[in-house]
Design a protein around this motif. Structure first.
Motif, PDB file in Angstrom:
ATOM      1  N   ASP A  70       0.862  -1.176   0.000  1.00 35.73           N
ATOM      2  CA  ASP A  70       0.000   0.000   0.000  1.00 35.73           C
ATOM      3  C   ASP A  70       0.896   1.222   0.000  1.00 35.73           C
ATOM      4  OD1 ASP A  70      -2.717  -1.055   0.198  1.00 35.73           O
ATOM      5  OD2 ASP A  70      -2.092  -1.798   2.159  1.00 35.73           O
ATOM      6  N   LEU A  71       0.540   2.187  -0.840  1.00 33.54           N
ATOM      7  CA  LEU A  71       1.297   3.435  -0.909  1.00 33.54           C
ATOM      8  C   LEU A  71       0.375   4.618  -0.634  1.00 33.54           C
ATOM      9  CD1 LEU A  71       3.401   2.837  -4.158  1.00 33.54           C
ATOM     10  CD2 LEU A  71       4.110   2.489  -1.788  1.00 33.54           C
ATOM     11  N   THR A  72       0.813   5.468   0.263  1.00 30.05           N
ATOM     12  CA  THR A  72       0.152   6.730   0.565  1.00 30.05           C
ATOM     13  C   THR A  72       1.196   7.643   1.196  1.00 30.05           C
ATOM     14  OG1 THR A  72      -1.773   7.764   1.621  1.00 30.05           O
ATOM     15  CG2 THR A  72      -0.641   6.049   2.871  1.00 30.05           C
ATOM     16  N   THR A  73       0.965   8.926   1.146  1.00 34.88           N
ATOM     17  CA  THR A  73       1.883   9.886   1.752  1.00 34.88           C
ATOM     18  C   THR A  73       1.215  10.405   3.011  1.00 34.88           C
ATOM     19  OG1 THR A  73       2.728  10.467  -0.439  1.00 34.88           O
ATOM     20  CG2 THR A  73       3.244  11.990   1.361  1.00 34.88           C
ATOM     21  N   HIS A  74       1.622   9.870   4.147  1.00 32.05           N
ATOM     22  CA  HIS A  74       0.947  10.177   5.415  1.00 32.05           C
ATOM     23  C   HIS A  74       0.956  11.665   5.742  1.00 32.05           C
ATOM     24  CE1 HIS A  74       0.233   6.011   6.441  1.00 32.05           C
ATOM     25  NE2 HIS A  74       1.458   5.741   6.013  1.00 32.05           N
ATOM     26  N   ASP A  75       2.096  12.350   5.543  1.00 31.58           N
ATOM     27  CA  ASP A  75       2.143  13.761   5.911  1.00 31.58           C
ATOM     28  C   ASP A  75       1.300  14.644   5.001  1.00 31.58           C
ATOM     29  OD1 ASP A  75       3.956  13.416   3.830  1.00 31.58           O
ATOM     30  OD2 ASP A  75       5.519  14.671   4.716  1.00 31.58           O
ATOM     31  N   ALA A  76       0.898  14.139   3.833  1.00 33.88           N
ATOM     32  CA  ALA A  76       0.008  14.884   2.941  1.00 33.88           C
ATOM     33  C   ALA A  76      -1.446  14.471   3.142  1.00 33.88           C
ATOM     34  CB  ALA A  76       0.409  14.666   1.481  1.00 33.88           C
ATOM     35  N   GLY A  77      -1.667  13.397   3.863  1.00 32.48           N
ATOM     36  CA  GLY A  77      -3.026  12.944   4.110  1.00 32.48           C
ATOM     37  C   GLY A  77      -3.676  12.238   2.936  1.00 32.48           C
ATOM     38  N   GLY A  78      -2.854  11.655   2.063  1.00 32.25           N
ATOM     39  CA  GLY A  78      -3.417  10.939   0.912  1.00 32.25           C
ATOM     40  C   GLY A  78      -2.352  10.606  -0.115  1.00 32.25           C
ATOM     41  N   ILE A  79      -2.817  10.341  -1.303  1.00 34.46           N
ATOM     42  CA  ILE A  79      -1.931   9.936  -2.401  1.00 34.46           C
ATOM     43  C   ILE A  79      -1.322  11.162  -3.065  1.00 34.46           C
ATOM     44  CG2 ILE A  79      -1.843   8.744  -4.619  1.00 34.46           C
ATOM     45  CD1 ILE A  79      -4.194   7.004  -3.582  1.00 34.46           C
ATOM     46  N   THR A  80      -0.009  11.089  -3.284  1.00 31.11           N
ATOM     47  CA  THR A  80       0.723  12.164  -3.962  1.00 31.11           C
ATOM     48  C   THR A  80       1.504  11.570  -5.134  1.00 31.11           C
ATOM     49  OG1 THR A  80       2.768  11.919  -2.685  1.00 31.11           O
ATOM     50  CG2 THR A  80       1.044  13.330  -1.725  1.00 31.11           C
ATOM     51  N   ASP A  85       5.315   7.729  -8.230  1.00 33.40           N
ATOM     52  CA  ASP A  85       6.708   7.534  -8.640  1.00 33.40           C
ATOM     53  C   ASP A  85       7.250   6.221  -8.084  1.00 33.40           C
ATOM     54  OD1 ASP A  85       9.247   8.396  -9.834  1.00 33.40           O
ATOM     55  OD2 ASP A  85       9.916   8.616  -7.756  1.00 33.40           O
ATOM     56  N   LEU A  86       6.991   5.947  -6.800  1.00 31.74           N
ATOM     57  CA  LEU A  86       7.462   4.693  -6.211  1.00 31.74           C
ATOM     58  C   LEU A  86       6.759   3.495  -6.849  1.00 31.74           C
ATOM     59  CD1 LEU A  86       9.321   3.260  -4.267  1.00 31.74           C
ATOM     60  CD2 LEU A  86       7.618   3.633  -2.453  1.00 31.74           C
ATOM     61  N   ALA A  87       5.474   3.619  -7.142  1.00 35.22           N
ATOM     62  CA  ALA A  87       4.745   2.531  -7.811  1.00 35.22           C
ATOM     63  C   ALA A  87       5.353   2.227  -9.176  1.00 35.22           C
ATOM     64  CB  ALA A  87       3.269   2.889  -7.950  1.00 35.22           C
ATOM     65  N   GLU A  88       5.740   3.252  -9.911  1.00 33.61           N
ATOM     66  CA  GLU A  88       6.379   3.045 -11.219  1.00 33.61           C
ATOM     67  C   GLU A  88       7.724   2.348 -11.054  1.00 33.61           C
ATOM     68  OE1 GLU A  88       6.525   6.876 -13.097  1.00 33.61           O
ATOM     69  OE2 GLU A  88       4.352   6.923 -13.413  1.00 33.61           O
ATOM     70  N   GLN A  89       8.483   2.729 -10.036  1.00 36.37           N
ATOM     71  CA  GLN A  89       9.757   2.065  -9.781  1.00 36.37           C
ATOM     72  C   GLN A  89       9.534   0.600  -9.400  1.00 36.37           C
ATOM     73  OE1 GLN A  89      12.771   4.238  -7.469  1.00 36.37           O
ATOM     74  NE2 GLN A  89      11.359   5.974  -7.527  1.00 36.37           N
ATOM     75  N   ILE A  90       8.505   0.333  -8.615  1.00 33.64           N
ATOM     76  CA  ILE A  90       8.162  -1.041  -8.243  1.00 33.64           C
ATOM     77  C   ILE A  90       7.783  -1.830  -9.489  1.00 33.64           C
ATOM     78  CG2 ILE A  90       6.427  -2.449  -7.046  1.00 33.64           C
ATOM     79  CD1 ILE A  90       6.503  -0.232  -4.814  1.00 33.64           C
ATOM     80  N   ASN A  91       7.025  -1.221 -10.389  1.00 35.72           N
ATOM     81  CA  ASN A  91       6.660  -1.895 -11.640  1.00 35.72           C
ATOM     82  C   ASN A  91       7.891  -2.255 -12.465  1.00 35.72           C
ATOM     83  OD1 ASN A  91       3.929  -1.959 -11.128  1.00 35.72           O
ATOM     84  ND2 ASN A  91       3.428  -0.245 -12.479  1.00 35.72           N
TER      85      ASN A  91
END
Length: 101
Positions: A70-80, A85-91
């Motif tokens: 699961d990917l989310t940016t906690h300090d932004a309160g949601g998806i950024t 970018d990290l999902a693309e690197q994981i792909n």
């Protein structure tokens, strides 16, 4: 990379570029099945290096040959864009080490 929370429309638009990723509980989510524990752990080790370099770490779990991310940016309160970018690197890691999806 921007840490600004994306609108639902922007998330939906970006999500179309990520293949098997989907939204779950307000996070980018991916479920994977590998040949065995070693293959799953090898994948996670490669992603860990990328995540550390980016300073952006996934919420994930591993049980034997299964990995959930699961990917989310906690300090932004949601998806950024950091999450996308990290999902693309994981792909890209997955393209080199195809799991038994």
């Amino acid at each position: 990379m921007s840490s600004e929370k994306l609108s639902p429309t922007a998330v939906t638009e970006q999500l179309t570029k990520l293949g098997d990723w989907r939204l779950s509980d307000g996070k980018l989510h991916l479920q994977l099945v590998f040949a065995d524990f070693i293959a799953a752990f090898d994948f996670m080790s490669k992603v860990a290096v990328l995540a550390e370099a980016a300073g952006h770490h996934p919420e994930w779990s591993n049980v034997y040959n299964r990995v959930e991310i699961d990917l989310t940016t906690h300090d932004a309160g949601g998806i950024t864009m950091k999450d996308f970018d990290l999902a693309e690197q994981i792909n890209r890691v997955l393209a080199e080490n195809t799991p038994d999806r």
